[in-house]
Design an enzyme around this catalytic site. Structure first.
Site, PDB file in Angstrom:
ATOM      1  CB  ALA A 240     -12.346   8.053  -3.023  1.00  0.00           C
TER       2      ALA A 240
ATOM      3  N   GLY B  85     -10.114  -1.770 -12.831  1.00  0.00           N
ATOM      4  CA  GLY B  85     -10.773  -2.976 -13.315  1.00  0.00           C
ATOM      5  C   GLY B  85     -10.958  -2.962 -14.824  1.00  0.00           C
TER       6      GLY B  85
ATOM      7  N   GLY C 195      -8.112   7.422  -0.193  1.00  0.00           N
ATOM      8  CA  GLY C 195      -7.457   8.613   0.379  1.00  0.00           C
ATOM      9  C   GLY C 195      -6.126   8.295   1.033  1.00  0.00           C
TER      10      GLY C 195
ATOM     11  CB  ILE D 165      -2.572   3.765 -15.895  1.00  0.00           C
ATOM     12  CG1 ILE D 165      -3.732   2.746 -15.991  1.00  0.00           C
ATOM     13  CG2 ILE D 165      -2.033   4.127 -17.238  1.00  0.00           C
ATOM     14  CD1 ILE D 165      -4.947   3.237 -16.762  1.00  0.00           C
ATOM     15  CG  ASN D 166      -2.789   5.207  -9.320  1.00  0.00           C
ATOM     16  OD1 ASN D 166      -3.883   4.761  -8.963  1.00  0.00           O
ATOM     17  ND2 ASN D 166      -1.822   5.459  -8.464  1.00  0.00           N
TER      18      ASN D 166
ATOM     19  CE  LYS E 166      -3.736   2.340   0.795  1.00  0.00           C
ATOM     20  NZ  LYS E 166      -4.547   2.474  -0.402  1.00  0.00           N
TER      21      LYS E 166
ATOM     22  CB  CYS F  11      -3.095   8.610  -5.398  1.00  0.00           C
ATOM     23  SG  CYS F  11      -4.679   8.438  -4.566  1.00  0.00           S
TER      24      CYS F  11
HETATM   25  C1  LIG Z   1      -8.850  -0.259  -3.457  1.00  0.00           C
HETATM   26  C2  LIG Z   1      -7.681   0.251  -4.235  1.00  0.00           C
HETATM   27  C3  LIG Z   1      -6.644   0.881  -3.559  1.00  0.00           C
HETATM   28  C4  LIG Z   1      -5.540   1.360  -4.278  1.00  0.00           C
HETATM   29  N1  LIG Z   1      -4.510   1.955  -3.595  1.00  0.00           N
HETATM   30  C5  LIG Z   1      -3.400   2.352  -4.279  1.00  0.00           C
HETATM   31  C6  LIG Z   1      -2.278   2.874  -3.581  1.00  0.00           C
HETATM   32  O1  LIG Z   1      -2.237   2.945  -2.351  1.00  0.00           O
HETATM   33  N2  LIG Z   1      -1.209   3.298  -4.316  1.00  0.00           N
HETATM   34  C7  LIG Z   1      -1.173   3.214  -5.689  1.00  0.00           C
HETATM   35  O2  LIG Z   1      -0.171   3.599  -6.308  1.00  0.00           O
HETATM   36  N3  LIG Z   1      -2.216   2.675  -6.368  1.00  0.00           N
HETATM   37  C8  LIG Z   1      -3.315   2.249  -5.693  1.00  0.00           C
HETATM   38  N4  LIG Z   1      -4.363   1.692  -6.375  1.00  0.00           N
HETATM   39  C9  LIG Z   1      -4.292   1.593  -7.856  1.00  0.00           C
HETATM   40  C10 LIG Z   1      -3.865   0.191  -8.285  1.00  0.00           C
HETATM   41  O3  LIG Z   1      -2.590  -0.136  -7.810  1.00  0.00           O
HETATM   42  C11 LIG Z   1      -3.892   0.078  -9.827  1.00  0.00           C
HETATM   43  O4  LIG Z   1      -2.964   0.997 -10.375  1.00  0.00           O
HETATM   44  C12 LIG Z   1      -5.253   0.363 -10.425  1.00  0.00           C
HETATM   45  O5  LIG Z   1      -6.283  -0.130  -9.601  1.00  0.00           O
HETATM   46  C13 LIG Z   1      -5.407  -0.252 -11.820  1.00  0.00           C
HETATM   47  O6  LIG Z   1      -5.193  -1.641 -11.780  1.00  0.00           O
HETATM   48  P1  LIG Z   1      -6.388  -2.720 -11.633  1.00  0.00           P
HETATM   49  O7  LIG Z   1      -7.394  -2.402 -12.694  1.00  0.00           O
HETATM   50  O8  LIG Z   1      -5.712  -4.055 -11.808  1.00  0.00           O
HETATM   51  O9  LIG Z   1      -6.958  -2.530 -10.271  1.00  0.00           O
HETATM   52  C14 LIG Z   1      -5.486   1.214  -5.684  1.00  0.00           C
HETATM   53  C15 LIG Z   1      -6.544   0.573  -6.346  1.00  0.00           C
HETATM   54  C16 LIG Z   1      -7.627   0.090  -5.650  1.00  0.00           C
HETATM   55  C17 LIG Z   1      -8.741  -0.595  -6.404  1.00  0.00           C
END
Ligand SMILES: Cc1cc2nc3c(=O)[nH]c(=O)nc-3n(C[C@H](O)[C@H](O)[C@H](O)COP(=O)(O)O)c2cc1C
Length: 304
Positions: A72, A215, A74, A189-190, A47, A128
């Site tokens: 979100a 997703g 945060g 990407i984020n 995290k 973020c």
């Molecule tokens: C619940 C949640 C919490 C996340 N927290 C972080 C985080 O703390 N730091 C970060 O760089 N990305 C965070 N992300 C982004 C994910 O690492 C990722 O970049 C993004 O969700 C796209 O990938 P996915 O479609 O496989 O989830 C978070 C995503 C989700 C769904």
């Protein structure tokens, strides 16, 4: 199951498979990170950790949609001082543990990296989309991204990855800034900024009003970002966004990803890493390919 070798060298780290747990999903404790290493992830990202304890946004912080998730959170975290012990527990899993760090300026990143000594690599969260003063606020400014990356590189000998936001007009401009700063890799990407409204009450649903979309809905966005970054940069691109199957991983690699991270898909399926690796392995074997043959293949198809 095929026995095709999936081990990779990524920015000098040895990964048994090119699948990585993305930041923020099951990365809050050392125990959950360690568990994911046992599920077949080649590396895990924590995290995002900051310099001070942070509670995060008010609930609801996460919403399931038919096309993915809106969150979100945060950036809730206990600060690097209280996260050190989790990092060392996570390291017992035997795969590289990448510490995701966030800050508002170069000195804050430096403080956290020093405070979280012992990580296999650092992933700078300048992306973020829903944390005031952090993340996208920093990561949309190429000058700041370059300075932060350079400061991080001066602080540590282990690899520095920079995680980019898609919430910009041109992600390549930010990727180039990270590369100039000395980044060993970029991660794209984020989440994509988004919002949902309850039609019965008229209120925005998330406590923070808006959040980040992840997703399946964001996969085509991520594929395009990875494709563009691969074309422009000389450093590895790590693909993340909507990967939920081995086919998605292959597509991301063909766009140019050297490795893939998986976030949202882990919510419904903790076996996702072993499913991706066995599918990928069988695919490579059936097509008589190795990983290098498929990384960036789409580029070679259109510009041989
Ligand atoms: C619940 C949640 C919490 C996340 N927290 C972080 C985080 O703390 N730091 C970060 O760089 N990305 C965070 N992300 C982004 C994910 O690492 C990722 O970049 C993004 O969700 C796209 O990938 P996915 O479609 O496989 O989830 C978070 C995503 C989700 C769904």
């Amino acid at each position: 199951m095929s026995s095709t070798d999936l081990s990779i060298q990524l920015t000098g780290l040895e990964l048994e498979t090119p699948t990585i747990l993305a930041a923020g999903v099951l990365g809050t404790t050392g125990a959950s990170l360690k568990r994911m290493t046992g599920e077949g992830a080649g590396a895990v990202v924590t995290k995002s950790i900051g310099s001070e304890p942070k509670e995060g946004h008010p609930n609801p912080t996460m919403l399931k949609l038919d096309c993915g998730f809106l969150n979100a959170m945060g950036l809730p975290n206990p600060s690097y001082r209280d996260f050190r012990k989790e990092l060392s527990i996570a390291s017992e899993g035997g795969v590289p543990v990448i510490a995701s760090v966030f800050g508002a300026h170069p000195d804050e990143f430096v403080e956290i990296i020093i405070g979280l000594k012992g990580a296999s690599a650092y992933e700078l969260n300048v992306s973020c989309p829903h944390a005031s003063g952090y993340g996208t606020v920093v990561g949309t400014d190429p000058v700041l991204v370059e300075e932060i990356t350079r400061a991080a590189k001066r602080t540590t000998d282990v690899p520095v990855w920079v995680k980019l936001t898609p919430n910009v007009t041109d992600i390549v401009e930010i990727g180039e800034a990270a590369s100039r700063g000395g980044a060993d890799a970029v991660v794209a990407i984020n989440t994509v900024r988004g919002m949902a409204i309850d039609i019965h009450s008229g209120y925005p649903i998330l406590g923070n009003l808006y959040g980040g979309l992840s997703g399946p809905a964001v996969r085509p966005v991520a594929v395009k970002c990875v494709y563009d970054l691969y074309k422009a940069l000389d450093i590895p691109v790590i693909g993340v966004g909507g990967i939920g199957s081995w086919q998605d991983a292959v597509e991301m690699m063909m766009a140019g990803a050297s490795a893939v991270q998986v976030g949202s898909a882990v919510h419904d399926n903790v076996n996702i890493f072993s499913e991706i690796t066995s599918g990928l392995s069988a695919y490579l074997k059936a097509n008589d390919h190795c990983l290098d043959d498929i990384i960036g293949l789409a580029h070679r198809k259109v510009e041989p």
